[in-house]
Design a protein around this motif. Sequence first.
Motif, mmCIF file in Angstrom:
data_model
loop_
_atom_site.group_PDB
_atom_site.id
_atom_site.type_symbol
_atom_site.label_atom_id
_atom_site.label_comp_id
_atom_site.label_asym_id
_atom_site.label_seq_id
_atom_site.Cartn_x
_atom_site.Cartn_y
_atom_site.Cartn_z
ATOM 1 N N PRO A 63 -5.825 3.734 -0.248
ATOM 2 C CA PRO A 63 -6.445 5.049 -0.011
ATOM 3 C C PRO A 63 -5.872 5.790 1.192
ATOM 4 C CG PRO A 63 -8.136 3.362 -0.284
ATOM 5 C CD PRO A 63 -6.829 2.676 -0.385
ATOM 6 N N TYR A 64 -5.580 5.064 2.248
ATOM 7 C CA TYR A 64 -5.028 5.732 3.444
ATOM 8 C C TYR A 64 -3.719 6.426 3.095
ATOM 9 C CZ TYR A 64 -8.417 2.791 5.846
ATOM 10 O OH TYR A 64 -9.570 2.190 6.243
ATOM 11 N N VAL A 65 -2.880 5.723 2.330
ATOM 12 C CA VAL A 65 -1.576 6.285 1.967
ATOM 13 C C VAL A 65 -1.759 7.449 0.992
ATOM 14 C CG1 VAL A 65 0.692 5.766 1.018
ATOM 15 C CG2 VAL A 65 -0.544 4.018 2.304
ATOM 16 N N VAL A 66 -2.651 7.282 0.010
ATOM 17 C CA VAL A 66 -2.877 8.360 -0.959
ATOM 18 C C VAL A 66 -3.343 9.618 -0.233
ATOM 19 C CG1 VAL A 66 -4.301 9.121 -2.903
ATOM 20 C CG2 VAL A 66 -3.351 6.816 -2.892
ATOM 21 N N ILE A 67 -4.255 9.453 0.727
ATOM 22 C CA ILE A 67 -4.770 10.619 1.445
ATOM 23 C C ILE A 67 -3.666 11.308 2.239
ATOM 24 C CG2 ILE A 67 -6.264 11.347 3.356
ATOM 25 C CD1 ILE A 67 -8.273 9.250 2.427
ATOM 26 N N THR A 68 -2.921 10.545 3.023
ATOM 27 C CA THR A 68 -1.925 11.196 3.888
ATOM 28 C C THR A 68 -0.763 11.764 3.073
ATOM 29 O OG1 THR A 68 -0.861 9.069 4.277
ATOM 30 C CG2 THR A 68 -2.457 9.779 5.914
ATOM 31 N N VAL A 69 -0.345 11.051 2.017
ATOM 32 C CA VAL A 69 0.780 11.556 1.218
ATOM 33 C C VAL A 69 0.346 12.775 0.404
ATOM 34 C CG1 VAL A 69 2.418 11.013 -0.618
ATOM 35 C CG2 VAL A 69 1.964 9.337 1.171
ATOM 36 N N SER A 70 -0.887 12.753 -0.114
ATOM 37 C CA SER A 70 -1.371 13.928 -0.857
ATOM 38 C C SER A 70 -1.428 15.143 0.057
ATOM 39 C CB SER A 70 -2.766 13.671 -1.439
ATOM 40 O OG SER A 70 -2.705 12.647 -2.392
ATOM 41 N N ALA A 71 -1.865 14.908 1.307
ATOM 42 C CA ALA A 71 -1.916 16.032 2.255
ATOM 43 C C ALA A 71 -0.514 16.574 2.499
ATOM 44 C CB ALA A 71 -2.556 15.579 3.568
ATOM 45 N N ALA A 72 0.453 15.655 2.645
ATOM 46 C CA ALA A 72 1.832 16.105 2.875
ATOM 47 C C ALA A 72 2.348 16.871 1.657
ATOM 48 C CB ALA A 72 2.731 14.914 3.177
ATOM 49 N N LEU A 73 1.993 16.395 0.461
ATOM 50 C CA LEU A 73 2.482 17.050 -0.757
ATOM 51 C C LEU A 73 1.846 18.412 -0.962
ATOM 52 C CD1 LEU A 73 2.582 14.047 -3.213
ATOM 53 C CD2 LEU A 73 4.513 15.463 -2.539
ATOM 54 N N ALA A 76 0.832 -1.202 0.000
ATOM 55 C CA ALA A 76 0.000 0.000 0.000
ATOM 56 C C ALA A 76 0.866 1.251 0.000
ATOM 57 C CB ALA A 76 -0.930 0.003 1.209
ATOM 58 N N VAL A 77 1.970 1.235 0.764
ATOM 59 C CA VAL A 77 2.816 2.422 0.876
ATOM 60 C C VAL A 77 3.492 2.719 -0.458
ATOM 61 C CG1 VAL A 77 4.982 3.269 1.851
ATOM 62 C CG2 VAL A 77 3.204 2.372 3.352
ATOM 63 N N ILE A 78 4.035 1.684 -1.074
ATOM 64 C CA ILE A 78 4.735 1.914 -2.342
ATOM 65 C C ILE A 78 3.749 2.398 -3.409
ATOM 66 C CG2 ILE A 78 6.005 0.808 -4.216
ATOM 67 C CD1 ILE A 78 7.241 -1.027 -2.040
ATOM 68 N N ALA A 79 2.651 1.666 -3.579
ATOM 69 C CA ALA A 79 1.696 2.036 -4.624
ATOM 70 C C ALA A 79 1.045 3.381 -4.320
ATOM 71 C CB ALA A 79 0.631 0.949 -4.763
ATOM 72 N N GLY A 80 0.643 3.581 -3.067
ATOM 73 C CA GLY A 80 -0.049 4.815 -2.695
ATOM 74 C C GLY A 80 0.844 6.035 -2.821
ATOM 75 N N THR A 81 2.107 5.914 -2.393
ATOM 76 C CA THR A 81 3.026 7.047 -2.466
ATOM 77 C C THR A 81 3.297 7.411 -3.922
ATOM 78 O OG1 THR A 81 4.052 6.337 -0.419
ATOM 79 C CG2 THR A 81 5.275 7.901 -1.757
#
Lengths: 262, 362
Positions: free
Chosen positions: A146-156, A79-84
């Motif tokens: 989705p969890y990773v996409v949400i948190t990484v998008s917020a960071a970006l 999830a982390v690799i794909a989501g990031t």
Amino acid sequence: MTGGYGPGPFARTLAWMAVIYLVLPITIVIPVSFTDQRFLSLPRDGLSLRHYENLITSAPWLSAIGQSAMIAVVSTLLAVIAGTLCAIGCWRIGNRTTEWLRALMLLPLIIPSIVYAVGLYRYFGALDLLGTFLGVVLAHGVTGIPYVVITVSAALSSFDPRLEQAARGMGASLSQTLRWVILPRIAPGIASGAIFAFIHSWDELVMVLFIASRSIVTLPRKIWDGINENADPTMAVVAVLLIVLTLSLLLLDGALRKRRDA
Amino acid sequence: MSQAHALSLVGLTKRYGSFTAVNDVSLDVAQGQFLTLLGPSGSGKTTILMAIAGFVAPSAGAILLDGREITPLPPEKRDFGMVFQGYALFPHMTVAENLAFPLRVRGMERAERDTKIRATLDLVQLSQFAERRPSQLSGGQQQRVALARALVFEPNLLLLDEPLSALDKKLRAELQDELKTLHRRIGRTFINVTHDQEEAMSLSDTVAILNHGKLIQIGAPDALYDRPRTRFVAGFLGKSNMISGRIAERIGATARVSVGATTLTQRLATGATGDTVLLSLRPERIALLGDGETAENMVEGHVSAWSYLGAGHSLTVETTDLGSLRLTLPTWRAPFAPAEGLTLRLGWPSDAAAPVEDDGDE
């Protein structure tokens, strides 16, 4: 907000009732886990650690913990690799299509997991993935994205794009920019996403019930079976462990956020 | 450190859909020059800088470094140092690590890196801050770190995008001086972008004035100030009185220009009798005439507004034919306490005003 007026007695009572309503079902398992009885109940004659002892000496429980942990770790990695990568890609391209793509990535969160599980059951059968470790990892990994996409998008979204320009302007290639500038800046977001993806896999039951058959027994699955077969208080012990682990992961996430914002 | 490079833009154009941000701009920056691109917001100056840096691909035209075309090169292949607006320092790295970044990218050994970093930090007087993070530095210090980071890898060119705009006025003046000294010491080619005309004039060897994506005029600051080519340049570089008249008569290199009932004597290279001319007259070129004093051009008017500026007075004088004229007088030369309605006689020589093209822009 400091220095304002405090809440009135009515609002205060209501708030505490809500808190108790939320927390009580979770905390009830704590005394139950210390019961001296042989079945799921509150302690009668005294507290006992026998069910804790039972847990750490019981091969099926330990194997369930091991499998759950293994599945959670591998699916979190996925999830982390794909989501990031998805979040960074959408952020860099940044047009209407990527907005849609990002919304699409959130589907596993929005769709009831039982719907998802039925779908997986259908087509994992054709792929021979039912009842396999890989199948469960894929299911948990994909629904963890989705969890990773949400948190990484917020960071970006708080990442200054000029930092990337600066890095490129100084001669850094795309991969150097990614490794030395972008990733360190969004690491707290990735960590948050990883924690949520881990928790998601760690306590997911519905999909496991559908696709794991008898060969994969995760911890929630084992509890589920236990409830149906014999009301063994060891389940309460496991529940306490789950709560402790989840809470400490959330506290870790909170600490990471605090550090990022500092 | 003296490998200075020359840069040329040839017909540089950038279109965004139907909007032309940069329209056919050609200019040359000689080795070791300090060029400033000056213009109001939306004039295309930043787009030109970004095209030079490689972040914006031009729609047409070419960018040449020492005569070699670099237009298709991505930014990381151009070897240009850049100071970004807001500095763009890496917040997760110390000052020394920020400076190490461009060197690490180039695969330089640690020992060599450290030597270079120390030398560059000395250059901008920040040696004692090497281990601090950018957030622990003041705005002026951050600006110097950004400058050091852009210079540490000995780039072909140094590009500066509004480098001083985030600083307060006093600090800005200080850093202007530092930047100028630095430019002289290291002898590299600097290209700066600003909307601040004072900064442009005090820093640069050459100023290029842009408006609506076009290059309006390029030259040394004093040449631009004294001989603006258009009304826009005259108005953008400092204040100016605009006088519109008609050539009544030519006498060699001078002309008699009539403005209403007033006739002015004006040095004028071109233009035939009957042509309209627009003159730009700087406020400080107008003198106050005492009793019995005369000048080639003389008008009378009364003070309608005045303000005291410390070093001088700024007066607005209403005249019958020339409209309101603004003039500035050094305090020590103002022989009176200005007051509204006071009648004054003003004068200026025939070469004080400059003829400008009317491009419709104030």
